[in-house]
Design a protein around this motif. Structure first.
Motif, mmCIF file in Angstrom:
data_model
loop_
_atom_site.group_PDB
_atom_site.id
_atom_site.type_symbol
_atom_site.label_atom_id
_atom_site.label_comp_id
_atom_site.label_asym_id
_atom_site.label_seq_id
_atom_site.Cartn_x
_atom_site.Cartn_y
_atom_site.Cartn_z
ATOM 1 N N ILE A 92 -46.103 -59.194 -11.167
ATOM 2 C CA ILE A 92 -45.382 -60.448 -10.399
ATOM 3 C C ILE A 92 -45.446 -62.183 -11.440
ATOM 4 O O ILE A 92 -44.457 -62.595 -11.210
ATOM 5 N N ASP A 93 -46.684 -61.822 -12.098
ATOM 6 C CA ASP A 93 -46.363 -63.526 -13.426
ATOM 7 C C ASP A 93 -45.038 -63.118 -13.320
ATOM 8 O O ASP A 93 -44.659 -64.295 -13.979
ATOM 9 N N THR A 94 -45.283 -61.783 -14.605
ATOM 10 C CA THR A 94 -43.571 -62.172 -15.266
ATOM 11 C C THR A 94 -42.407 -63.317 -14.769
ATOM 12 O O THR A 94 -41.542 -64.414 -14.703
ATOM 13 N N ASN A 95 -42.008 -62.568 -13.451
ATOM 14 C CA ASN A 95 -40.952 -62.473 -12.579
ATOM 15 C C ASN A 95 -41.251 -64.069 -11.826
ATOM 16 O O ASN A 95 -40.413 -64.805 -11.718
ATOM 17 N N THR A 96 -43.231 -64.280 -11.189
ATOM 18 C CA THR A 96 -42.387 -65.542 -10.609
ATOM 19 C C THR A 96 -42.101 -67.269 -11.792
ATOM 20 O O THR A 96 -41.647 -68.049 -11.966
ATOM 21 N N LYS A 97 -43.259 -66.778 -13.051
ATOM 22 C CA LYS A 97 -42.896 -67.591 -14.152
ATOM 23 C C LYS A 97 -41.461 -67.911 -14.360
ATOM 24 O O LYS A 97 -40.675 -69.352 -14.834
ATOM 25 N N GLY A 98 -40.915 -66.241 -14.463
ATOM 26 C CA GLY A 98 -39.268 -66.865 -14.494
ATOM 27 C C GLY A 98 -38.103 -67.214 -13.786
ATOM 28 O O GLY A 98 -37.785 -68.644 -14.403
ATOM 29 N N ILE A 99 -39.284 -68.072 -11.979
ATOM 30 C CA ILE A 99 -38.183 -68.712 -11.182
ATOM 31 C C ILE A 99 -38.991 -69.761 -11.874
ATOM 32 O O ILE A 99 -37.568 -70.761 -11.892
ATOM 33 N N GLU A 100 -40.042 -70.289 -12.479
ATOM 34 C CA GLU A 100 -40.689 -71.693 -12.442
ATOM 35 C C GLU A 100 -39.709 -71.932 -14.053
ATOM 36 O O GLU A 100 -39.273 -74.092 -14.022
ATOM 37 N N PHE A 101 -39.058 -71.234 -14.637
ATOM 38 C CA PHE A 101 -38.543 -71.394 -15.816
ATOM 39 C C PHE A 101 -37.157 -71.616 -15.428
ATOM 40 O O PHE A 101 -36.814 -72.776 -16.446
ATOM 41 N N LEU A 102 -36.525 -71.154 -14.270
ATOM 42 C CA LEU A 102 -34.980 -71.662 -14.292
ATOM 43 C C LEU A 102 -34.927 -72.478 -13.415
ATOM 44 O O LEU A 102 -34.210 -73.653 -13.780
ATOM 45 N N PHE A 103 -36.057 -72.871 -12.253
ATOM 46 C CA PHE A 103 -36.091 -74.695 -12.012
ATOM 47 C C PHE A 103 -35.945 -75.014 -13.362
ATOM 48 O O PHE A 103 -35.050 -76.774 -13.144
ATOM 49 N N LYS A 104 -36.800 -75.201 -14.237
ATOM 50 C CA LYS A 104 -37.081 -76.462 -15.462
ATOM 51 C C LYS A 104 -35.353 -76.331 -15.051
ATOM 52 O O LYS A 104 -35.341 -78.093 -15.960
ATOM 53 N N LYS A 105 -35.068 -75.582 -15.711
ATOM 54 C CA LYS A 105 -33.797 -75.525 -16.862
ATOM 55 C C LYS A 105 -32.594 -76.345 -16.050
ATOM 56 O O LYS A 105 -31.604 -77.003 -16.226
ATOM 57 N N ASN A 106 -32.505 -75.749 -14.746
ATOM 58 C CA ASN A 106 -31.314 -76.370 -14.028
ATOM 59 C C ASN A 106 -32.482 -77.619 -12.534
ATOM 60 O O ASN A 106 -30.947 -78.605 -12.298
ATOM 61 N N LYS A 107 -33.267 -78.545 -13.507
ATOM 62 C CA LYS A 107 -33.788 -79.203 -13.128
ATOM 63 C C LYS A 107 -33.709 -80.148 -11.410
ATOM 64 O O LYS A 107 -33.149 -80.757 -10.964
ATOM 65 N N ILE A 108 -34.492 -78.144 -11.025
ATOM 66 C CA ILE A 108 -34.948 -78.568 -9.518
ATOM 67 C C ILE A 108 -36.300 -79.344 -10.012
ATOM 68 O O ILE A 108 -37.204 -78.164 -10.563
ATOM 69 N N ASP A 109 -36.278 -80.157 -9.128
ATOM 70 C CA ASP A 109 -37.939 -79.656 -8.230
ATOM 71 C C ASP A 109 -38.515 -79.554 -7.672
ATOM 72 O O ASP A 109 -38.358 -78.987 -6.469
ATOM 73 N N TRP A 110 -39.716 -78.900 -7.547
ATOM 74 C CA TRP A 110 -40.561 -78.510 -6.545
ATOM 75 C C TRP A 110 -41.666 -79.276 -6.494
ATOM 76 O O TRP A 110 -42.988 -79.339 -7.049
ATOM 77 N N ILE A 111 -41.586 -79.167 -5.009
ATOM 78 C CA ILE A 111 -42.295 -79.761 -4.669
ATOM 79 C C ILE A 111 -43.225 -79.188 -4.032
ATOM 80 O O ILE A 111 -43.364 -78.181 -3.320
ATOM 81 N N LYS A 112 -44.276 -79.339 -4.070
ATOM 82 C CA LYS A 112 -45.278 -78.282 -3.842
ATOM 83 C C LYS A 112 -46.125 -78.916 -2.799
ATOM 84 O O LYS A 112 -47.036 -79.948 -2.359
ATOM 85 N N GLY A 113 -46.330 -77.784 -1.536
ATOM 86 C CA GLY A 113 -46.589 -77.971 0.159
ATOM 87 C C GLY A 113 -45.908 -77.014 0.752
ATOM 88 O O GLY A 113 -45.827 -76.761 0.524
ATOM 89 N N TRP A 114 -46.789 -77.232 2.253
ATOM 90 C CA TRP A 114 -46.071 -76.975 3.415
ATOM 91 C C TRP A 114 -44.884 -77.882 3.628
ATOM 92 O O TRP A 114 -45.380 -79.363 4.116
ATOM 93 N N ALA A 115 -44.065 -77.655 4.090
ATOM 94 C CA ALA A 115 -42.618 -78.651 4.358
ATOM 95 C C ALA A 115 -43.305 -79.336 6.093
ATOM 96 O O ALA A 115 -43.310 -77.709 7.064
ATOM 97 N N THR A 116 -42.758 -79.977 6.365
ATOM 98 C CA THR A 116 -42.005 -80.293 8.085
ATOM 99 C C THR A 116 -40.659 -80.915 7.977
ATOM 100 O O THR A 116 -40.761 -82.321 6.803
ATOM 101 N N ILE A 117 -40.273 -80.650 9.267
ATOM 102 C CA ILE A 117 -39.637 -82.166 8.967
ATOM 103 C C ILE A 117 -39.421 -82.813 10.444
ATOM 104 O O ILE A 117 -39.570 -82.395 11.299
#
Ligand code: NAI
Length: 462
Positions: A92-117
């Motif tokens: 699990i860890d290697t895969n979830t960290k892989g997504i984190e890496f891809l977010f950084k690589k693609n300059k995607i901001d991870w907003i941590k928390g639960w969203a409402t609209i």
């Protein structure tokens, strides 16, 4: 307040893939995720951890059943459940960290928390409100509840609890013979648990090809999985360490009980969109509680899109991924497309089960003339060499035009084999096209070619 071209809510396979595609298309992108790690149900408590446990227990099964025949002698391995859980967690860890890496690589901001609209164009996370020209909801699904059954994730569990039991149970009752029940039932059966699957219908894996259903059930029974079919579960009674499952047989309404150390409830999942504020936004839902979308994945509110398990269609990670990419293209002003007629389904038991396109049952109902080419893995040299001769490839083609309409595979590597049929279907290929394509020998894929040959002048090795 930060502003984005697009904010995606949820980082499962639908959401994170969509975010990456949005970023690749030059959009300023953020993804909101409330879990500690990215990847959603699939990476954290679904597809990926279950595949780790399926792999480990399959290795055990091989050691116990086939090693001696291959001249590999010695004591069978014993199970260190804590270490198997560590292996699962590392996966699990290697895969979830892989997504984190891809977010950084693609300059995607991870907003941590639960969203409402709070309103179209705005996403609120904690006390912060972010502006978004477009919002893509990818909040997935959660296990459906069953009347009379209270889940505590210790004794009465969903797939989440079943992946992290504190010990291997002696007796497991599985409610529902769908994908989750059979994959996790297989894991525990291989670990020596007495597994009984209680299913409402008369066949397992609803919606699948009838012949596959029968063969799959026969193979699972041989592997030690017990089935009670035509049985409607009425409820469970649980203490801290044991549970009782009550069911009624549909044929005579008689009531029965089963004792268990653990009960797995796997009777389907339902869309998850709690807390988003959809009602006050006026986002329309379907009768089944899914978010209603048009053919560009836009909801009834302009600028708000939805993809994956939270909308209509099969609850499959790869369907969500495809929709995620297509919605990103739409948001970027391009054309997004998903071919819903060519979405494969795979069950990762051993042997694997895979399907794409129409079943014979569906075609009969439509009154469409078809032909079937079938080839048994017993005629496949590679499969026999590795004790995997059980199962078959069944290819269905239009009777007149020979165009491939579907395929149903039970056998070694079925989940990979299905994709040559998917590609063929995307190109509108005929069975003859597959049959005329050279397939390397010895591979399992030759069984697909043989099934295609069987649609014409006949398979060679049968
Ligand atoms: P499912 O919908 O596949 O199967 C549920 C089964 O429970 C059905 O056979 C149904 O007849 C039975 N059932 C319902 N109520 C019952 C009752 N009261 N008593 C006895 N039986 C009852 O649901 P499952 O396995 O929970 O999976 C949920 C979703 O997750 C599915 O859409 C599945 O496709 C997806 N998934 C896909 C995986 C894969 O692609 N390998 C792996 C895991 C989940």
């Amino acid at each position: 307040m930060s502003s984005y071209d697009v904010i995606i809510i949820g980082s499962g396979p639908g959401g994170y893939v969509s975010a990456i595609r949005c970023a690749q298309l030059g959009l300023k992108t953020a993804c909101v995720e409330g879990r500690e790690t990215l990847g959603g149900t699939c990476l954290n408590v679904g597809c990926i951890p279950s595949k780790a446990l399926l792999h480990a227990t399959h290795m055990l099964h091989e050691a116990e059943h086939n090693f001696a025949d291959m001249g590999l002698k010695g004591k069978s391995p014993s199970v260190d459940w804590a270490q198997m859980q560590t292996y699962k967690q590392n996966t699990i860890d290697t895969n979830t960290k892989g997504i984190e890496f891809l977010f950084k690589k693609n300059k995607i901001d991870w907003i941590k928390g639960w969203a409402t609209i709070p309103e179209a164009g705005k996403v609120k996370v904690g006390d912060e409100v972010h502006e978004a020209k477009n919002i893509i909801i990818a909040t997935g699904s959660e296990p459906a509840s069953l009347p009379g059954v209270e889940v505590d994730e210790t004794v009465v569990v969903t797939s989440t609890g079943a992946l992290s039991l504190n010990k291997v149970p002696k007796k497991l009752v599985v409610i529902g013979a769908g994908v989750i029940g059979l994959e996790l039932g297989s894991v525990y059966a291989r670990l020596g648990t007495e597994v009984t699957v209680v299913e409402y219908l008369d066949a397992i894996t609803p919606g699948m090809d009838g012949e596959v259903q029968k063969n799959f059930m026969r193979i699972l029974k041989k592997q030690g999985v017990n089935f009670v079919m035509g049985a409607a579960v009425q409820g469970t009674e649980a203490s801290k360490t044991k549970a009782k499952v009550t069911y009624k047989l549909r044929k005579d309404d008689s009531e029965h009980t089963l004792d268990a150390d653990v009960v797995l409830v796997s009777t389907g999942r339902k869309p998850f969109h709690d807390g988003l504020g959809l009602e006050s936004l006026g986002v329309e839902l379907t009768k089944r509680g899914q978010i209603a979308v048009n053919d560009t994945w836009e909801t009834s509110v302009k600028g708000i899109y939805a993809i994956g398990d939270v909308i209509e269609g099969p609850m499959l990670a790869h369907k969500a991924e495809d929709e995620g990419m297509a919605a990103a293209e739409v948001v970027a002003g391009k054309h997004g497309h998903v071919n819903y007629g060519v979405i494969p389904g795979v069950i990762y038991t051993h042997p694997e089960v895979a399907n794409v396109g129409a079943t014979e049952e569906q075609l009969k109902e439509e009154g469409r003339a078809y032909k079937v080419g079938k080839f048994s893995f017993m005629g496949n040299a590679r499969a026999k060499a590795v004790f995997a001769g059980e199962g078959f490839v069944k290819l269905i083609a239009d009777k007149e035009t020979d165009r491939i309409l579907g395929a149903h595979i039970i056998g070694p590597g079925a989940g990979d084999l299905i994709h040559e049929v998917c590609v063929a279907m995307e190109f509108g290929a005929s069975a003859e096209d597959l049959a005329m394509t050279c397939h390397a020998h010895p591979t399992y894929s030759e069984a697909v070619r043989e099934a295609a040959l069987a649609c014409g002048d006949g398979a060679i090795h049968m």
